[in-house]
Design a protein around this motif. Structure first.
Motif, PDB file in Angstrom:
ATOM      1  N   ARG A  13       0.860  -1.192   0.000  1.00 49.89           N
ATOM      2  CA  ARG A  13       0.000   0.000   0.000  1.00 49.89           C
ATOM      3  C   ARG A  13       0.892   1.235   0.000  1.00 49.89           C
ATOM      4  NH1 ARG A  13      -5.294  -1.320   1.593  1.00 49.89           N
ATOM      5  NH2 ARG A  13      -5.470  -3.407   2.476  1.00 49.89           N
ATOM      6  N   GLY A  14       0.400   2.326  -0.584  1.00 58.51           N
ATOM      7  CA  GLY A  14       1.130   3.584  -0.545  1.00 58.51           C
ATOM      8  C   GLY A  14       1.150   4.158   0.868  1.00 58.51           C
ATOM      9  N   TYR A  15       2.074   5.028   1.110  1.00 59.00           N
ATOM     10  CA  TYR A  15       2.219   5.661   2.419  1.00 59.00           C
ATOM     11  C   TYR A  15       1.119   6.700   2.608  1.00 59.00           C
ATOM     12  CZ  TYR A  15       4.019   8.574   6.143  1.00 59.00           C
ATOM     13  OH  TYR A  15       4.146   9.284   7.294  1.00 59.00           O
ATOM     14  N   SER A  16       0.507   6.698   3.778  1.00 58.63           N
ATOM     15  CA  SER A  16      -0.497   7.681   4.129  1.00 58.63           C
ATOM     16  C   SER A  16      -0.201   8.243   5.503  1.00 58.63           C
ATOM     17  CB  SER A  16      -1.892   7.042   4.133  1.00 58.63           C
ATOM     18  OG  SER A  16      -2.846   7.964   4.635  1.00 58.63           O
ATOM     19  N   ASP A  17      -0.348   9.554   5.631  1.00 59.93           N
ATOM     20  CA  ASP A  17      -0.242  10.176   6.947  1.00 59.93           C
ATOM     21  C   ASP A  17      -1.508   9.937   7.767  1.00 59.93           C
ATOM     22  OD1 ASP A  17       2.355  11.504   6.838  1.00 59.93           O
ATOM     23  OD2 ASP A  17       1.469  12.719   5.255  1.00 59.93           O
ATOM     24  N   PHE A  18      -2.558   9.410   7.090  1.00 65.12           N
ATOM     25  CA  PHE A  18      -3.856   9.165   7.711  1.00 65.12           C
ATOM     26  C   PHE A  18      -4.352   7.763   7.358  1.00 65.12           C
ATOM     27  CE2 PHE A  18      -3.346  13.623   6.680  1.00 65.12           C
ATOM     28  CZ  PHE A  18      -3.668  14.260   7.858  1.00 65.12           C
ATOM     29  N   PRO A  19      -3.782   6.716   7.937  1.00 67.79           N
ATOM     30  CA  PRO A  19      -4.268   5.366   7.618  1.00 67.79           C
ATOM     31  C   PRO A  19      -5.772   5.273   7.888  1.00 67.79           C
ATOM     32  CG  PRO A  19      -2.248   5.252   8.883  1.00 67.79           C
ATOM     33  CD  PRO A  19      -2.686   6.693   8.902  1.00 67.79           C
ATOM     34  N   TRP A  20      -6.497   4.674   6.970  1.00 68.14           N
ATOM     35  CA  TRP A  20      -7.954   4.665   7.014  1.00 68.14           C
ATOM     36  C   TRP A  20      -8.493   3.710   8.062  1.00 68.14           C
ATOM     37  CZ3 TRP A  20     -11.872   7.467   5.751  1.00 68.14           C
ATOM     38  CH2 TRP A  20     -13.144   6.924   5.685  1.00 68.14           C
ATOM     39  N   TYR A  21      -9.489   4.170   8.798  1.00 65.42           N
ATOM     40  CA  TYR A  21     -10.232   3.322   9.715  1.00 65.42           C
ATOM     41  C   TYR A  21     -11.732   3.478   9.484  1.00 65.42           C
ATOM     42  CZ  TYR A  21     -11.959   1.134  13.937  1.00 65.42           C
ATOM     43  OH  TYR A  21     -12.636   0.329  14.816  1.00 65.42           O
ATOM     44  N   GLY A  22     -12.166   4.704   9.311  1.00 68.43           N
ATOM     45  CA  GLY A  22     -13.576   4.985   9.084  1.00 68.43           C
ATOM     46  C   GLY A  22     -13.805   6.474   9.014  1.00 68.43           C
ATOM     47  N   SER A  23     -14.988   6.867   8.564  1.00 71.34           N
ATOM     48  CA  SER A  23     -15.286   8.286   8.396  1.00 71.34           C
ATOM     49  C   SER A  23     -15.702   8.963   9.702  1.00 71.34           C
ATOM     50  CB  SER A  23     -16.381   8.466   7.345  1.00 71.34           C
ATOM     51  OG  SER A  23     -17.554   7.778   7.745  1.00 71.34           O
ATOM     52  N   HIS A  24     -15.748   8.213  10.790  1.00 71.07           N
ATOM     53  CA  HIS A  24     -16.163   8.776  12.071  1.00 71.07           C
ATOM     54  C   HIS A  24     -14.978   9.176  12.962  1.00 71.07           C
ATOM     55  CE1 HIS A  24     -15.450   4.546  12.698  1.00 71.07           C
ATOM     56  NE2 HIS A  24     -15.436   4.734  14.001  1.00 71.07           N
ATOM     57  N   VAL A  25     -13.769   8.778  12.592  1.00 73.04           N
ATOM     58  CA  VAL A  25     -12.553   9.145  13.322  1.00 73.04           C
ATOM     59  C   VAL A  25     -11.428   9.352  12.310  1.00 73.04           C
ATOM     60  CG1 VAL A  25     -13.124   7.873  15.444  1.00 73.04           C
ATOM     61  CG2 VAL A  25     -11.797   6.755  13.657  1.00 73.04           C
ATOM     62  N   PRO A  48      -3.629   7.567  21.864  1.00 68.38           N
ATOM     63  CA  PRO A  48      -2.615   6.672  21.277  1.00 68.38           C
ATOM     64  C   PRO A  48      -3.211   5.295  21.042  1.00 68.38           C
ATOM     65  CG  PRO A  48      -2.188   7.007  23.615  1.00 68.38           C
ATOM     66  CD  PRO A  48      -3.345   7.900  23.259  1.00 68.38           C
ATOM     67  N   LEU A  49      -2.807   4.651  19.965  1.00 69.73           N
ATOM     68  CA  LEU A  49      -3.303   3.321  19.633  1.00 69.73           C
ATOM     69  C   LEU A  49      -2.290   2.268  20.069  1.00 69.73           C
ATOM     70  CD1 LEU A  49      -4.825   4.004  16.126  1.00 69.73           C
ATOM     71  CD2 LEU A  49      -6.026   3.689  18.290  1.00 69.73           C
ATOM     72  N   LYS A  50      -2.726   1.351  20.879  1.00 68.51           N
ATOM     73  CA  LYS A  50      -1.862   0.280  21.362  1.00 68.51           C
ATOM     74  C   LYS A  50      -1.452  -0.591  20.183  1.00 68.51           C
ATOM     75  CE  LYS A  50      -1.633  -3.303  24.846  1.00 68.51           C
ATOM     76  NZ  LYS A  50      -2.341  -3.945  25.948  1.00 68.51           N
ATOM     77  N   GLY A  51      -0.154  -0.788  20.041  1.00 63.60           N
ATOM     78  CA  GLY A  51       0.369  -1.591  18.946  1.00 63.60           C
ATOM     79  C   GLY A  51       0.353  -0.862  17.621  1.00 63.60           C
ATOM     80  N   GLY A  52       0.059   0.419  17.636  1.00 64.98           N
ATOM     81  CA  GLY A  52      -0.071   1.194  16.411  1.00 64.98           C
ATOM     82  C   GLY A  52       1.201   1.844  15.934  1.00 64.98           C
ATOM     83  N   ASN A  53       2.318   1.569  16.592  1.00 71.01           N
ATOM     84  CA  ASN A  53       3.609   2.097  16.148  1.00 71.01           C
ATOM     85  C   ASN A  53       3.576   3.622  16.007  1.00 71.01           C
ATOM     86  OD1 ASN A  53       6.277   1.783  15.530  1.00 71.01           O
ATOM     87  ND2 ASN A  53       5.923   1.397  13.356  1.00 71.01           N
ATOM     88  N   GLY A  54       3.057   4.293  17.031  1.00 68.37           N
ATOM     89  CA  GLY A  54       3.018   5.752  17.038  1.00 68.37           C
ATOM     90  C   GLY A  54       1.760   6.353  16.439  1.00 68.37           C
ATOM     91  N   LEU A  55       0.824   5.535  15.978  1.00 66.76           N
ATOM     92  CA  LEU A  55      -0.421   6.066  15.431  1.00 66.76           C
ATOM     93  C   LEU A  55      -1.297   6.613  16.546  1.00 66.76           C
ATOM     94  CD1 LEU A  55      -1.432   3.273  12.877  1.00 66.76           C
ATOM     95  CD2 LEU A  55      -0.369   5.477  12.369  1.00 66.76           C
ATOM     96  N   GLU A  56      -2.051   7.655  16.216  1.00 65.99           N
ATOM     97  CA  GLU A  56      -2.999   8.227  17.168  1.00 65.99           C
ATOM     98  C   GLU A  56      -4.365   8.331  16.512  1.00 65.99           C
ATOM     99  OE1 GLU A  56      -1.762  11.559  19.630  1.00 65.99           O
ATOM    100  OE2 GLU A  56       0.257  11.359  18.798  1.00 65.99           O
ATOM    101  N   LEU A  57      -5.393   8.134  17.302  1.00 61.52           N
ATOM    102  CA  LEU A  57      -6.766   8.276  16.851  1.00 61.52           C
ATOM    103  C   LEU A  57      -7.264   9.635  17.310  1.00 61.52           C
ATOM    104  CD1 LEU A  57      -9.576   5.721  16.974  1.00 61.52           C
ATOM    105  CD2 LEU A  57      -9.924   7.899  18.138  1.00 61.52           C
ATOM    106  N   PRO A 148      -1.766   8.957  -1.645  1.00 61.43           N
ATOM    107  CA  PRO A 148      -0.663   8.320  -0.920  1.00 61.43           C
ATOM    108  C   PRO A 148       0.601   8.380  -1.758  1.00 61.43           C
ATOM    109  CG  PRO A 148      -2.279   6.681  -1.616  1.00 61.43           C
ATOM    110  CD  PRO A 148      -2.790   8.013  -2.039  1.00 61.43           C
ATOM    111  N   ARG A 149       1.709   8.222  -1.112  1.00 63.25           N
ATOM    112  CA  ARG A 149       2.978   8.184  -1.849  1.00 63.25           C
ATOM    113  C   ARG A 149       3.784   7.013  -1.324  1.00 63.25           C
ATOM    114  NH1 ARG A 149       3.783  13.157   1.262  1.00 63.25           N
ATOM    115  NH2 ARG A 149       5.004  12.638   3.073  1.00 63.25           N
ATOM    116  N   HIS A 150       4.759   6.677  -2.070  1.00 65.86           N
ATOM    117  CA  HIS A 150       5.642   5.610  -1.624  1.00 65.86           C
ATOM    118  C   HIS A 150       6.745   6.246  -0.801  1.00 65.86           C
ATOM    119  CE1 HIS A 150       3.645   2.538  -3.901  1.00 65.86           C
ATOM    120  NE2 HIS A 150       3.573   3.378  -4.903  1.00 65.86           N
TER     121      HIS A 150
END
Length: 162
Positions: A13-25, A48-57, A148-150
């Motif tokens: 998958r291409g790189y995204s600063d906003f990995p998709w989860y849903g339109s509500h968050v 912070p998302l557990k196991g998300g490698n620095g991702l935040e919701l 997205p970009r690589h």
């Protein structure tokens, strides 16, 4: 939280600063969260998302009863709750300057004003798109896509002394 880096066929998958989860968050990578934190914090909370490698919701806590139900195109459940909104009309005076908000309905999408999208563009973030649901302009832009970009691979450089 597991971040999927390949599609079902194994294609990266291409790189995204906003990995998709849903339109509500919104899910944000660390750099995007840090860059947008000041503009977003008045409208919600970062988790912070557990196991998300620095991702935040980002969970929007700004809930505005801004939908003009009488002029919007709404599909309802049998009990009268909103199933889907197919055509939006908002009460602009309720929204005011709120850049990000939710409606007070079950599973509400996030709604953003142009100022937020302009900030994403100014920061050159990628991997997110927005569809216009309502505007009072005569001929507005209907869709904004930051593809997205690589991720560029870093080349190692070795130096030696002589």
């Amino acid at each position: 939280m597991d971040l999927l880096t390949e599609d079902d066929e194994g294609t990266p998958r291409g790189y995204s600063d906003f990995p998709w989860y849903g339109s509500h968050v919104l899910i944000l990578r660390a750099a995007a969260a840090e860059g947008l934190r000041d503009i977003m914090t008045p409208y919600g909370e970062f988790l912070p998302l557990k196991g998300g490698n620095g991702l935040e919701l980002f969970n929007a806590t700004t809930v505005l009863d801004a939908l003009d139900e009488g002029h919007s195109e709404i599909i309802r459940f049998d009990d009268g709750d909103i199933l889907n909104i197919e055509g939006y009309v908002f009460h602009q005076e309720v929204i005011g300057n709120s850049l990000i908000f939710k409606l007070p309905y079950r599973a509400s999408n996030l709604y953003m004003q142009a100022g937020f999208i302009e900030q994403i563009n100014a920061m050159e973030l990628c991997g997110i798109g927005f569809e216009l649901v309502w505007s009072d302009e005569a001929d507005p832009v209907r869709k904004v896509i930051f593809p997205p970009r690589h991720q560029p691979h870093r080349k190692r450089q070795w130096w030696w002394s002589r």
